[in-house]
Design a protein around this motif. Structure first.
Motif, PDB file in Angstrom:
ATOM      1  N   ILE A 187     -62.516  54.783 109.775  1.00 30.84           N
ATOM      2  CA  ILE A 187     -61.539  53.770 110.171  1.00 30.84           C
ATOM      3  C   ILE A 187     -60.133  54.287 109.867  1.00 30.84           C
ATOM      4  O   ILE A 187     -59.236  54.197 110.687  1.00 30.84           O
ATOM      5  CB  ILE A 187     -61.830  52.435 109.472  1.00 30.84           C
ATOM      6  CG1 ILE A 187     -63.219  51.949 109.905  1.00 30.84           C
ATOM      7  CG2 ILE A 187     -60.741  51.401 109.758  1.00 30.84           C
ATOM      8  CD1 ILE A 187     -63.801  50.835 109.076  1.00 30.84           C
ATOM      9  N   PHE A 188     -59.944  54.821 108.663  1.00 31.02           N
ATOM     10  CA  PHE A 188     -58.722  55.549 108.320  1.00 31.02           C
ATOM     11  C   PHE A 188     -59.024  56.543 107.212  1.00 31.02           C
ATOM     12  O   PHE A 188     -60.008  56.412 106.495  1.00 31.02           O
ATOM     13  CB  PHE A 188     -57.545  54.636 107.966  1.00 31.02           C
ATOM     14  CG  PHE A 188     -57.773  53.697 106.814  1.00 31.02           C
ATOM     15  CD1 PHE A 188     -57.797  54.144 105.492  1.00 31.02           C
ATOM     16  CD2 PHE A 188     -57.904  52.337 107.034  1.00 31.02           C
ATOM     17  CE1 PHE A 188     -57.982  53.271 104.432  1.00 31.02           C
ATOM     18  CE2 PHE A 188     -58.080  51.452 105.987  1.00 31.02           C
ATOM     19  CZ  PHE A 188     -58.119  51.919 104.680  1.00 31.02           C
ATOM     20  N   TRP A 189     -58.160  57.562 107.114  1.00 26.79           N
ATOM     21  CA  TRP A 189     -58.334  58.648 106.155  1.00 26.79           C
ATOM     22  C   TRP A 189     -57.380  58.486 104.972  1.00 26.79           C
ATOM     23  O   TRP A 189     -56.242  58.039 105.140  1.00 26.79           O
ATOM     24  CB  TRP A 189     -58.032  59.998 106.801  1.00 26.79           C
ATOM     25  CG  TRP A 189     -58.976  60.371 107.897  1.00 26.79           C
ATOM     26  CD1 TRP A 189     -58.805  60.169 109.236  1.00 26.79           C
ATOM     27  CD2 TRP A 189     -60.237  61.005 107.740  1.00 26.79           C
ATOM     28  NE1 TRP A 189     -59.890  60.639 109.929  1.00 26.79           N
ATOM     29  CE2 TRP A 189     -60.784  61.175 109.025  1.00 26.79           C
ATOM     30  CE3 TRP A 189     -60.963  61.462 106.643  1.00 26.79           C
ATOM     31  CZ2 TRP A 189     -62.017  61.759 109.246  1.00 26.79           C
ATOM     32  CZ3 TRP A 189     -62.195  62.056 106.860  1.00 26.79           C
ATOM     33  CH2 TRP A 189     -62.702  62.198 108.159  1.00 26.79           C
ATOM     34  N   GLU A 190     -57.835  58.885 103.817  1.00 26.45           N
ATOM     35  CA  GLU A 190     -56.980  58.956 102.636  1.00 26.45           C
ATOM     36  C   GLU A 190     -55.802  59.883 102.955  1.00 26.45           C
ATOM     37  O   GLU A 190     -55.974  60.940 103.546  1.00 26.45           O
ATOM     38  CB  GLU A 190     -57.784  59.511 101.456  1.00 26.45           C
ATOM     39  CG  GLU A 190     -57.012  59.633 100.177  1.00 26.45           C
ATOM     40  CD  GLU A 190     -57.871  60.116  99.011  1.00 26.45           C
ATOM     41  OE1 GLU A 190     -57.276  60.461  97.981  1.00 26.45           O
ATOM     42  OE2 GLU A 190     -59.119  60.161  99.136  1.00 26.45           O
ATOM     43  N   GLY A 191     -54.605  59.452 102.596  1.00 21.75           N
ATOM     44  CA  GLY A 191     -53.416  60.266 102.799  1.00 21.75           C
ATOM     45  C   GLY A 191     -52.655  59.977 104.079  1.00 21.75           C
ATOM     46  O   GLY A 191     -51.473  60.309 104.184  1.00 21.75           O
ATOM     47  N   GLN A 225     -65.465  41.715 110.400  1.00 21.21           N
ATOM     48  CA  GLN A 225     -66.035  40.553 111.079  1.00 21.21           C
ATOM     49  C   GLN A 225     -67.553  40.607 110.964  1.00 21.21           C
ATOM     50  O   GLN A 225     -68.176  39.623 110.601  1.00 21.21           O
ATOM     51  CB  GLN A 225     -65.584  40.530 112.538  1.00 21.21           C
ATOM     52  CG  GLN A 225     -65.931  39.260 113.248  1.00 21.21           C
ATOM     53  CD  GLN A 225     -65.315  39.203 114.637  1.00 21.21           C
ATOM     54  OE1 GLN A 225     -64.986  40.225 115.228  1.00 21.21           O
ATOM     55  NE2 GLN A 225     -65.153  38.000 115.149  1.00 21.21           N
ATOM     56  N   HIS A 226     -68.118  41.760 111.284  1.00 21.98           N
ATOM     57  CA  HIS A 226     -69.552  42.004 111.145  1.00 21.98           C
ATOM     58  C   HIS A 226     -69.735  43.466 110.767  1.00 21.98           C
ATOM     59  O   HIS A 226     -69.093  44.336 111.344  1.00 21.98           O
ATOM     60  CB  HIS A 226     -70.305  41.744 112.463  1.00 21.98           C
ATOM     61  CG  HIS A 226     -70.103  40.380 113.021  1.00 21.98           C
ATOM     62  ND1 HIS A 226     -70.638  39.259 112.451  1.00 21.98           N
ATOM     63  CD2 HIS A 226     -69.406  39.953 114.102  1.00 21.98           C
ATOM     64  CE1 HIS A 226     -70.273  38.206 113.158  1.00 21.98           C
ATOM     65  NE2 HIS A 226     -69.529  38.593 114.168  1.00 21.98           N
ATOM     66  N   GLY A 227     -70.607  43.734 109.805  1.00 20.40           N
ATOM     67  CA  GLY A 227     -70.906  45.119 109.450  1.00 20.40           C
ATOM     68  C   GLY A 227     -70.647  45.414 107.987  1.00 20.40           C
ATOM     69  O   GLY A 227     -70.612  44.513 107.148  1.00 20.40           O
ATOM     70  N   ALA A 228     -70.438  46.698 107.700  1.00 16.90           N
ATOM     71  CA  ALA A 228     -70.201  47.155 106.336  1.00 16.90           C
ATOM     72  C   ALA A 228     -69.291  48.375 106.374  1.00 16.90           C
ATOM     73  O   ALA A 228     -69.434  49.235 107.246  1.00 16.90           O
ATOM     74  CB  ALA A 228     -71.509  47.499 105.646  1.00 16.90           C
ATOM     75  N   VAL A 229     -68.376  48.445 105.405  1.00 17.34           N
ATOM     76  CA  VAL A 229     -67.416  49.536 105.321  1.00 17.34           C
ATOM     77  C   VAL A 229     -67.409  50.076 103.896  1.00 17.34           C
ATOM     78  O   VAL A 229     -67.327  49.303 102.935  1.00 17.34           O
ATOM     79  CB  VAL A 229     -65.992  49.063 105.710  1.00 17.34           C
ATOM     80  CG1 VAL A 229     -64.955  50.152 105.457  1.00 17.34           C
ATOM     81  CG2 VAL A 229     -65.958  48.605 107.158  1.00 17.34           C
ATOM     82  N   ALA A 230     -67.494  51.397 103.778  1.00 21.54           N
ATOM     83  CA  ALA A 230     -67.401  52.048 102.472  1.00 21.54           C
ATOM     84  C   ALA A 230     -65.967  52.501 102.256  1.00 21.54           C
ATOM     85  O   ALA A 230     -65.353  53.095 103.143  1.00 21.54           O
ATOM     86  CB  ALA A 230     -68.337  53.242 102.410  1.00 21.54           C
ATOM     87  N   ALA A 251     -57.248  55.803  99.886  1.00 24.17           N
ATOM     88  CA  ALA A 251     -58.680  56.055 100.024  1.00 24.17           C
ATOM     89  C   ALA A 251     -59.022  56.154 101.507  1.00 24.17           C
ATOM     90  O   ALA A 251     -58.194  55.870 102.365  1.00 24.17           O
ATOM     91  CB  ALA A 251     -59.485  54.943  99.349  1.00 24.17           C
ATOM     92  N   THR A 252     -60.251  56.541 101.780  1.00 23.60           N
ATOM     93  CA  THR A 252     -60.770  56.630 103.141  1.00 23.60           C
ATOM     94  C   THR A 252     -61.709  55.450 103.372  1.00 23.60           C
ATOM     95  O   THR A 252     -62.457  55.068 102.469  1.00 23.60           O
ATOM     96  CB  THR A 252     -61.541  57.958 103.331  1.00 23.60           C
ATOM     97  OG1 THR A 252     -60.631  59.043 103.136  1.00 23.60           O
ATOM     98  CG2 THR A 252     -62.174  58.061 104.703  1.00 23.60           C
ATOM     99  N   ALA A 253     -61.653  54.872 104.563  1.00 23.17           N
ATOM    100  CA  ALA A 253     -62.552  53.772 104.934  1.00 23.17           C
ATOM    101  C   ALA A 253     -63.479  54.253 106.043  1.00 23.17           C
ATOM    102  O   ALA A 253     -63.009  54.754 107.069  1.00 23.17           O
ATOM    103  CB  ALA A 253     -61.759  52.557 105.392  1.00 23.17           C
ATOM    104  N   ILE A 254     -64.798  54.101 105.823  1.00 22.92           N
ATOM    105  CA  ILE A 254     -65.803  54.579 106.773  1.00 22.92           C
ATOM    106  C   ILE A 254     -66.808  53.461 107.049  1.00 22.92           C
ATOM    107  O   ILE A 254     -67.317  52.841 106.114  1.00 22.92           O
ATOM    108  CB  ILE A 254     -66.551  55.806 106.201  1.00 22.92           C
ATOM    109  CG1 ILE A 254     -65.572  56.932 105.890  1.00 22.92           C
ATOM    110  CG2 ILE A 254     -67.642  56.277 107.160  1.00 22.92           C
ATOM    111  CD1 ILE A 254     -66.172  58.070 105.099  1.00 22.92           C
TER     112      ILE A 254
END
Length: 186
Positions: free
Chosen positions: A67-71, A81-86, A121-124
């Motif tokens: 979704i986005f990268w650290e830095g 809305q639905h799902g899971a993100v680390a 941080a990074t969001a995946i």
């Protein structure tokens, strides 16, 4: 002519096009329902939530998609809305450490609404995920058009950031105490 419009109208509402319009209404209701779950939108009425619904960007992410990268520069916040993100942090050995997994109704990246500093941080996406984005330029536009509503949102954001900071301070104190205790024992 009226007789032709009646059946035609009925055929359109049952057709492919009718379903598109119905889905849009369902999507909007689903977005409003999601916003109602998010503490940032607490104490907002339906009209206020609809103003934010107009600003929301919808995006689908596949499992393991970033979704986005650290830095990278922060441009806005995201709501699941639905799902899971680390949320992951890069470690010195080039490995990623998973800090937390967020699920439906949770949000992340909110500090980007306040400043444009690099992401910490990074969001995946951990699985297929529907994500709602609220971006800084859209929020600033709302502040210009409806300052009272924009300030209501910013006040709620400040309260949440403050609570998270207090929690981080408590965690830091606890960690320090554990480290000091282990140093005494060793």
């Amino acid at each position: 002519m009226n007789r032709e419009n009646g059946p035609l109208q009925h055929r359109l509402s049952d057709s492919f096009w009718g379903n598109i319009f119905k889905k849009k209404d369902t999507d909007e209701a689903d977005v409003l329902s999601t916003l109602r779950q998010v503490p940032l939108f607490a104490n907002m009425n339906d009209g206020e939530l609809r103003e934010f619904e107009k600003l929301i960007h919808r995006r689908h992410f596949h499992a393991d998609e970033t979704i986005f990268w650290e830095g990278e520069p922060g441009v806005g916040m995201y709501i699941i809305q639905h799902g899971a993100v680390a949320i992951c942090k890069n470690s010195p050995g080039e490995e990623r450490e998973e800090l937390v997994v967020l699920r439906d109704g949770e949000f992340f990246g909110e500090l980007a609404l306040l400043d444009e500093s690099p992401r910490s941080a990074t969001a995946i996406a951990k699985e297929e995920s529907q994500i709602l984005g609220l971006f800084r330029p859209d929020l600033f536009g709302l502040l210009d058009r409806k300052p009272r509503l924009g300030n209501k949102f910013l006040f709620q954001l400040a309260m949440i950031v403050g609570e998270r900071l207090k929690g981080s301070n408590t965690d830091l104190q606890s960690l320090r105490a554990r480290i000091e205790k282990s140093e005494i024992i060793v």
